[in-house]
Design a protein around this motif. Structure first.
Motif, PDB file in Angstrom:
ATOM      1  N   GLU A  65      45.325  37.079  54.708  1.00  0.00           N
ATOM      2  CA  GLU A  65      45.512  35.916  53.851  1.00  0.00           C
ATOM      3  C   GLU A  65      44.179  35.440  53.311  1.00  0.00           C
ATOM      4  N   LEU A  66      44.163  35.045  52.032  1.00  0.00           N
ATOM      5  CA  LEU A  66      42.978  34.491  51.411  1.00  0.00           C
ATOM      6  C   LEU A  66      43.415  33.514  50.340  1.00  0.00           C
ATOM      7  N   THR A  67      42.474  32.882  49.692  1.00  0.00           N
ATOM      8  CA  THR A  67      42.784  31.930  48.636  1.00  0.00           C
ATOM      9  C   THR A  67      42.011  32.314  47.380  1.00  0.00           C
ATOM     10  N   VAL A  68      42.717  32.336  46.245  1.00  0.00           N
ATOM     11  CA  VAL A  68      42.109  32.601  44.947  1.00  0.00           C
ATOM     12  C   VAL A  68      42.595  31.505  44.010  1.00  0.00           C
ATOM     13  N   GLU A  69      41.680  30.817  43.350  1.00  0.00           N
ATOM     14  CA  GLU A  69      42.034  29.729  42.426  1.00  0.00           C
ATOM     15  C   GLU A  69      42.931  28.685  43.105  1.00  0.00           C
ATOM     16  N   ASN A  70      42.677  28.419  44.369  1.00  0.00           N
ATOM     17  CA  ASN A  70      43.456  27.466  45.169  1.00  0.00           C
ATOM     18  C   ASN A  70      44.903  27.890  45.390  1.00  0.00           C
ATOM     19  N   VAL A  71      45.182  29.169  45.230  1.00  0.00           N
ATOM     20  CA  VAL A  71      46.509  29.724  45.483  1.00  0.00           C
ATOM     21  C   VAL A  71      46.405  30.650  46.683  1.00  0.00           C
ATOM     22  N   SER A  72      47.328  30.502  47.615  1.00  0.00           N
ATOM     23  CA  SER A  72      47.359  31.369  48.787  1.00  0.00           C
ATOM     24  C   SER A  72      47.759  32.780  48.361  1.00  0.00           C
ATOM     25  N   VAL A  73      46.976  33.757  48.806  1.00  0.00           N
ATOM     26  CA  VAL A  73      47.237  35.161  48.486  1.00  0.00           C
ATOM     27  C   VAL A  73      47.408  35.901  49.795  1.00  0.00           C
ATOM     28  N   LYS A  74      48.489  36.653  49.898  1.00  0.00           N
ATOM     29  CA  LYS A  74      48.763  37.411  51.119  1.00  0.00           C
ATOM     30  C   LYS A  74      48.782  38.890  50.778  1.00  0.00           C
ATOM     31  N   LEU A  75      47.960  39.642  51.507  1.00  0.00           N
ATOM     32  CA  LEU A  75      47.877  41.090  51.307  1.00  0.00           C
ATOM     33  C   LEU A  75      48.739  41.777  52.347  1.00  0.00           C
ATOM     34  N   SER A  76      49.540  42.727  51.921  1.00  0.00           N
ATOM     35  CA  SER A  76      50.399  43.423  52.874  1.00  0.00           C
ATOM     36  C   SER A  76      49.535  44.215  53.858  1.00  0.00           C
ATOM     37  N   PRO A  77      50.087  44.529  55.017  1.00  0.00           N
ATOM     38  CA  PRO A  77      49.310  45.269  56.025  1.00  0.00           C
ATOM     39  C   PRO A  77      48.692  46.533  55.441  1.00  0.00           C
ATOM     40  N   GLY A  78      47.441  46.755  55.797  1.00  0.00           N
ATOM     41  CA  GLY A  78      46.724  47.940  55.332  1.00  0.00           C
ATOM     42  C   GLY A  78      45.887  47.701  54.087  1.00  0.00           C
ATOM     43  N   LEU A  79      46.164  46.621  53.369  1.00  0.00           N
ATOM     44  CA  LEU A  79      45.370  46.329  52.181  1.00  0.00           C
ATOM     45  C   LEU A  79      44.180  45.462  52.550  1.00  0.00           C
ATOM     46  N   LYS A  80      43.072  45.747  51.924  1.00  0.00           N
ATOM     47  CA  LYS A  80      41.863  44.940  52.090  1.00  0.00           C
ATOM     48  C   LYS A  80      41.473  44.421  50.717  1.00  0.00           C
ATOM     49  N   LEU A  81      40.817  43.284  50.707  1.00  0.00           N
ATOM     50  CA  LEU A  81      40.406  42.693  49.440  1.00  0.00           C
ATOM     51  C   LEU A  81      39.358  43.588  48.789  1.00  0.00           C
ATOM     52  N   THR A  82      39.681  44.071  47.611  1.00  0.00           N
ATOM     53  CA  THR A  82      38.771  44.892  46.814  1.00  0.00           C
ATOM     54  C   THR A  82      38.578  44.197  45.466  1.00  0.00           C
ATOM     55  N   PRO A  83      37.565  44.602  44.706  1.00  0.00           N
ATOM     56  CA  PRO A  83      37.411  44.023  43.365  1.00  0.00           C
ATOM     57  C   PRO A  83      38.661  44.232  42.502  1.00  0.00           C
ATOM     58  N   GLU A  84      39.323  45.376  42.659  1.00  0.00           N
ATOM     59  CA  GLU A  84      40.544  45.650  41.891  1.00  0.00           C
ATOM     60  C   GLU A  84      41.644  44.641  42.235  1.00  0.00           C
TER      61      GLU A  84
END
Length: 122
Positions: free
Chosen positions: A3-22
């Motif tokens: 879980e992370l926040t972008v533009e004050n919106v909660s963003v959830k990445l499915s298992p196995g995904l990592k935050l990348t520039p893409e």
């Protein structure tokens, strides 16, 4: 799920995904587009309450020159709530505006399809 926040919106990445520039770019563009999408509001006489949803592109194009809207600050952008079927912007309550704001700020879920493509599931 990450879980992370972008533009004050909660963003959830499915298992196995990592935050990348893409992924960050995909999410940021999606959120900006959502902030720019108008909300429409009307009285749902069957349910005896106010109903709201995002306008389709055709509805937004048809309504953009209308006068029955309320502007709302949304993540550094100006969002619009258009009122339909006799409802006027002045009838919208603080609770109604908070509900529209919640639509714009709903969490975003990023997943990878079976063919490996990233997509946002909302």
């Amino acid at each position: 799920m990450n879980e992370l926040t972008v533009e004050n919106v909660s963003v959830k990445l499915s298992p196995g995904l990592k935050l990348t520039p893409e992924i960050r770019s995909l999410v940021a563009e999606y959120i900006r587009n959502r902030f720019l999408t108008s909300v429409i509001a009307w009285n749902d006489s069957g349910a005896k309450k106010l109903a709201m949803r995002f306008a389709s592109p055709a509805e937004a194009d048809r309504l953009k020159n209308g006068e029955d809207f309320l502007t709302v600050e949304v993540g550094g952008f100006t969002g619009r709530i258009y009122t339909l079927f006799g409802l006027t912007p002045f009838q919208l309550t603080d609770e109604d505006i908070a509900f529209a704001r919640a639509l714009w700020f709903e969490p975003v879920y990023v997943e990878r399809s079976e063919d490996g493509r990233l997509y946002i599931d909302d």
